[in-house]
Design a protein around this motif. Structure first.
Motif, PDB file in Angstrom:
ATOM      1  N   THR A 102     -13.739 -66.195  57.133  1.00 39.90           N
ATOM      2  CA  THR A 102     -13.814 -64.832  58.140  1.00 39.90           C
ATOM      3  C   THR A 102     -12.809 -63.785  57.370  1.00 39.90           C
ATOM      4  O   THR A 102     -12.100 -64.159  56.411  1.00 39.90           O
ATOM      5  N   GLU A 112     -11.252 -60.034  61.283  1.00 45.17           N
ATOM      6  CA  GLU A 112     -11.616 -60.765  62.294  1.00 45.17           C
ATOM      7  C   GLU A 112     -10.718 -61.897  62.481  1.00 45.17           C
ATOM      8  O   GLU A 112     -10.263 -62.197  63.823  1.00 45.17           O
ATOM      9  N   ASP A 113      -9.713 -62.255  61.672  1.00 44.96           N
ATOM     10  CA  ASP A 113      -8.790 -63.311  61.973  1.00 44.96           C
ATOM     11  C   ASP A 113      -7.533 -62.646  62.944  1.00 44.96           C
ATOM     12  O   ASP A 113      -7.201 -63.587  63.775  1.00 44.96           O
ATOM     13  N   GLN A 161      -9.900 -60.915  66.299  1.00 48.10           N
ATOM     14  CA  GLN A 161     -10.938 -61.899  66.972  1.00 48.10           C
ATOM     15  C   GLN A 161     -12.003 -61.031  67.745  1.00 48.10           C
ATOM     16  O   GLN A 161     -12.396 -61.440  68.837  1.00 48.10           O
ATOM     17  N   ALA A 162     -12.655 -60.038  66.966  1.00 50.69           N
ATOM     18  CA  ALA A 162     -13.690 -59.324  67.481  1.00 50.69           C
ATOM     19  C   ALA A 162     -14.865 -60.309  67.910  1.00 50.69           C
ATOM     20  O   ALA A 162     -15.553 -59.932  68.903  1.00 50.69           O
ATOM     21  N   ASP A 163     -15.036 -61.233  67.140  1.00 56.38           N
ATOM     22  CA  ASP A 163     -16.225 -62.251  67.331  1.00 56.38           C
ATOM     23  C   ASP A 163     -16.116 -62.756  68.717  1.00 56.38           C
ATOM     24  O   ASP A 163     -17.092 -63.018  69.587  1.00 56.38           O
ATOM     25  N   VAL A 164     -14.832 -63.025  69.062  1.00 56.55           N
ATOM     26  CA  VAL A 164     -14.642 -63.856  70.536  1.00 56.55           C
ATOM     27  C   VAL A 164     -14.736 -62.793  71.305  1.00 56.55           C
ATOM     28  O   VAL A 164     -15.517 -62.739  72.345  1.00 56.55           O
ATOM     29  N   THR A 210     -16.295 -59.822  71.580  1.00 55.46           N
ATOM     30  CA  THR A 210     -17.859 -59.205  71.551  1.00 55.46           C
ATOM     31  C   THR A 210     -18.648 -60.488  72.237  1.00 55.46           C
ATOM     32  O   THR A 210     -19.848 -60.067  72.455  1.00 55.46           O
ATOM     33  N   HIS A 211     -18.161 -61.476  72.607  1.00 55.91           N
ATOM     34  CA  HIS A 211     -19.146 -62.528  73.028  1.00 55.91           C
ATOM     35  C   HIS A 211     -18.586 -63.017  74.225  1.00 55.91           C
ATOM     36  O   HIS A 211     -19.029 -64.162  74.766  1.00 55.91           O
TER      37      HIS A 211
END
Length: 180
Positions: free
Chosen positions: A23, A27-28, A31-34, A36-37
């Motif tokens: 990543t 992101e690390d 933690q946008a992936d976390v 946005t989900h």
């Protein structure tokens, strides 16, 4: 006297680094992936998503404000008034942002809100643990307010700790007493 434009040498823009192992550093850290989900609507109503995201954003603002007020309380405990004042000043701006968080919901009519409200069941913003911590930090403490959080071990423990710790208000009074 006329000034002639000096020819400027075109500089090549620096090429951003795009190839990471795994990543991205962004992101690390964020933690946008976390983030946005985390949205799981309970109805098919399109207005529910703005309600859900808005309340999640508000929870994040509560977290930041709690951090600032805890920073201020700790600073007051050690007589570091400049650090306490700086944290409190930052929290004023954060409270303004928190209040502005309501704006997206302002466009919803009561009928639109009620179209998905039943899917939330007994859920209410008054059940927010971070909001409760803000109250405790301001000195509004009641052990009965821990009851709704019994099922969340970590949250309950954090609230119980905050319930028994001196509030920001207590720290101000202690500072004033030390200073006569």
């Amino acid at each position: 006297m006329s000034h002639q434009a000096q020819p400027t040498q075109a500089q090549e823009p620096e090429t951003p680094h795009l190839d990471f192992q795994g990543t991205t550093p962004y992101e690390d850290y964020v933690q946008a992936d976390v983030l946005t989900h985390l949205q799981h609507t309970l109805s098919d109503d399109p207005g529910e998503m703005v309600f859900l995201v808005t309340t999640q954003v508000m929870e994040l603002w509560f977290t930041v404000i709690v951090h600032e007020w805890e920073t201020a309380a700790k600073a007051l405990r050690s007589d570091d008034i400049p650090v306490a004042v700086a944290a409190l000043k930052r929290s004023v701006r954060q409270l303004e942002a928190l209040n502005a968080s309501w704006r997206p919901l302002g466009q919803l009519t009561p009928a639109q809100f009620n179209s998905y409200r039943s899917a939330l069941g007994e859920g209410s913003g008054f059940q927010s643990a971070m909001y409760r911590r803000m109250e405790f930090l301001l000195g509004e403490k009641s052990a009965s307010m821990l009851v709704p959080h019994r099922g969340a071990t970590r949250v309950h423990a954090e609230l119980e700790k905050a319930l028994h710790e001196p509030s920001l208000y207590d720290e101000v009074l202690r500072l004033l007493a030390r200073r006569g």
